[in-house]
Design an enzyme around this catalytic site. Structure first.
Site, mmCIF file in Angstrom:
data_model
loop_
_atom_site.group_PDB
_atom_site.id
_atom_site.type_symbol
_atom_site.label_atom_id
_atom_site.label_comp_id
_atom_site.label_asym_id
_atom_site.label_seq_id
_atom_site.Cartn_x
_atom_site.Cartn_y
_atom_site.Cartn_z
ATOM 1 N N THR A 172 37.739 39.688 22.801
ATOM 2 C CA THR A 172 36.646 40.586 23.203
ATOM 3 C C THR A 172 37.041 42.050 23.007
ATOM 4 O OG1 THR A 172 37.368 40.555 25.499
ATOM 5 C CG2 THR A 172 35.694 38.949 24.876
ATOM 6 N N ASP A 206 38.713 35.257 36.541
ATOM 7 C CA ASP A 206 37.432 34.825 37.104
ATOM 8 C C ASP A 206 36.262 35.662 36.570
ATOM 9 O OD1 ASP A 206 38.770 32.914 38.584
ATOM 10 O OD2 ASP A 206 39.162 34.317 40.214
ATOM 11 N N GLY A 258 44.226 35.729 34.017
ATOM 12 C CA GLY A 258 43.704 36.864 34.770
ATOM 13 C C GLY A 258 44.653 37.231 35.898
HETATM 14 N N1 LIG Z 1 37.810 43.756 25.841
HETATM 15 C C1 LIG Z 1 37.524 44.074 27.103
HETATM 16 N N2 LIG Z 1 37.707 45.321 27.553
HETATM 17 C C2 LIG Z 1 37.464 45.649 28.837
HETATM 18 N N3 LIG Z 1 37.016 44.756 29.763
HETATM 19 C C3 LIG Z 1 36.818 43.497 29.374
HETATM 20 C C4 LIG Z 1 37.070 43.079 28.029
HETATM 21 N N4 LIG Z 1 36.791 41.757 27.929
HETATM 22 C C5 LIG Z 1 36.382 41.365 29.152
HETATM 23 N N5 LIG Z 1 36.402 42.384 30.016
HETATM 24 C C6 LIG Z 1 36.061 42.388 31.449
HETATM 25 O O1 LIG Z 1 37.248 42.398 32.220
HETATM 26 C C7 LIG Z 1 36.941 41.911 33.517
HETATM 27 C C8 LIG Z 1 38.164 41.304 34.159
HETATM 28 O O2 LIG Z 1 38.682 40.319 33.337
HETATM 29 P P1 LIG Z 1 39.344 38.953 33.793
HETATM 30 O O3 LIG Z 1 38.506 38.255 34.775
HETATM 31 O O4 LIG Z 1 39.666 38.244 32.536
HETATM 32 O O5 LIG Z 1 40.721 39.421 34.427
HETATM 33 P P2 LIG Z 1 41.162 39.845 35.888
HETATM 34 O O6 LIG Z 1 40.129 40.655 36.536
HETATM 35 O O7 LIG Z 1 42.486 40.435 35.762
HETATM 36 O O8 LIG Z 1 41.273 38.434 36.595
HETATM 37 P P3 LIG Z 1 40.570 37.846 37.909
HETATM 38 O O9 LIG Z 1 39.082 38.045 37.693
HETATM 39 O O10 LIG Z 1 40.987 36.440 37.952
HETATM 40 O O11 LIG Z 1 41.098 38.649 39.049
HETATM 41 C C9 LIG Z 1 35.847 40.894 33.320
HETATM 42 O O12 LIG Z 1 34.853 41.077 34.286
HETATM 43 C C10 LIG Z 1 35.314 41.165 31.916
HETATM 44 O O13 LIG Z 1 33.928 41.434 31.931
#
Ligand SMILES: Nc1ncnc2c1ncn2[C@@H]1O[C@H](COP(=O)(O)OP(=O)(O)OP(=O)(O)O)[C@@H](O)[C@H]1O
Length: 283
Positions: A177, A205, A247
């Site tokens: 992404t 998540d 994540g």
């Molecule tokens: N390329 C990107 N750049 C910035 N943000 C992104 C990108 N791809 C996805 N996201 C967003 O990043 C947010 C957080 O991602 P993700 O859930 O994978 O990881 P996390 O927040 O570290 O883990 P968790 O949700 O388990 O705590 C998601 O809500 C998603 O919409």
């Protein structure tokens, strides 16, 4: 009708030069040490092992002469030695091994046959059984969030997951992404979802939430349902979602598989395990 427990194959094969009775039915692969074997030693543990066919990841032919792993493209090719005799007589079965704390790992056992033709029969019979398991995915659409958690998602997928998918004969279309909601928007409009047996989310998540929103939306549009109308009955989504934890908290992965471990999740996806969680819609 074919009985599920009926033996498909039964042969005397060797595992590390020890003779075993090896049996294959539609559900089980079993190898049992022969007590009459001259190599039999009474203090060796575990005389018999069984693996459900549903938990076999792959089977590959080995080149006995060199002992090296050959590139396995799913076809059987006879390898001739100097005398013109068939020298490929071993095959290796990879299967799921359950470890502590709900972790799964990939274990292997190599069987040696007396003849190449017998080896060929075993390899093709096991492959036939694997091909008949309809719940296994053959083609997956993968979304990787490179910024989730410790920013290791791409590395985790490439190093730990992709090799297992390749070994299991699963093809993947991978999208890394570029921005938040990229996966959701792609699923809503552009993704050719009919080409795939499932969608894999490599992230946390938040990423899972994006994918479920995108898929639910897309399913309604494809079924002619207005997703913005609270009076509409939503159509169920037939594509399954797999989660590779990458994540920060990965609660949904933990709640479904029992651990946050990319290899365990990859193996669950490969064998086609699924759960049907309830999803609530809020308009
Ligand atoms: N390329 C990107 N750049 C910035 N943000 C992104 C990108 N791809 C996805 N996201 C967003 O990043 C947010 C957080 O991602 P993700 O859930 O994978 O990881 P996390 O927040 O570290 O883990 P968790 O949700 O388990 O705590 C998601 O809500 C998603 O919409």
């Amino acid at each position: 009708m074919d009985r599920p427990g009926r033996l498909l194959l039964l042969s005397e094969l060797c595992v590390r030069n020890v003779a075993y009775d090896v049996a294959l039915s539609r559900f089980l692969l079993t190898w049992k040490r022969r007590v009459s074997s001259p190599m039999y030693r009474p203090f060796r543990p575990s005389l018999s092992r069984s693996v459900p066919v549903s938990e076999i990841i792959s089977v590959r032919e080995e080149d006995e002469e060199s002992g090296s792993r050959r590139k396995d493209d799913g076809s059987w090719k006879k390898i001739k030695d100097g005398d013109g005799t068939d020298c490929r007589k071993s095959f290796t079965v990879s299967y799921v091994e359950r470890c502590r704390q709900h972790r799964w790992r990939c274990a292997e056992v190599t069987f040696t046959c007396t003849e190449g033709a017998l080896c060929q029969t075993w390899v093709s019979s096991i492959r036939e059984q694997l091909a008949s398991i309809s719940s296994r995915p053959r083609s997956l659409l993968v979304y990787i969030n490179p910024y989730g958690g410790k920013r290791q998602a791409k590395h985790i997928f490439e190093q730990k997951v992709a090799p297992l998918f390749a070994q299991a004969g699963i093809s993947t279309h991978v999208i890394v992404t570029d921005y938040a909601n990229h996966a959701r928007d792609h699923l809503r409009t552009d993704a050719e979802i009919n080409k795939f047996d499932g969608v894999v989310c490599v992230g946390g998540d938040g990423m899972f939430s994006e994918i479920i929103h995108g898929l639910v939306w897309r399913t309604q549009i494809d079924c002619g349902v207005d997703p913005n109308c609270p009076d509409e009955t939503l159509s169920p989504c037939s594509l399954r979602i797999g989660i590779i934890p990458a994540g920060s908290t990965d609660c949904i992965c933990f709640a479904t598989v029992g651990t946050n471990d990319p290899i365990t999740s990859a193996l669950h996806i490969i064998v086609g395990q699924s759960q049907s969680p309830s999803t609530a819609a809020h308009h």
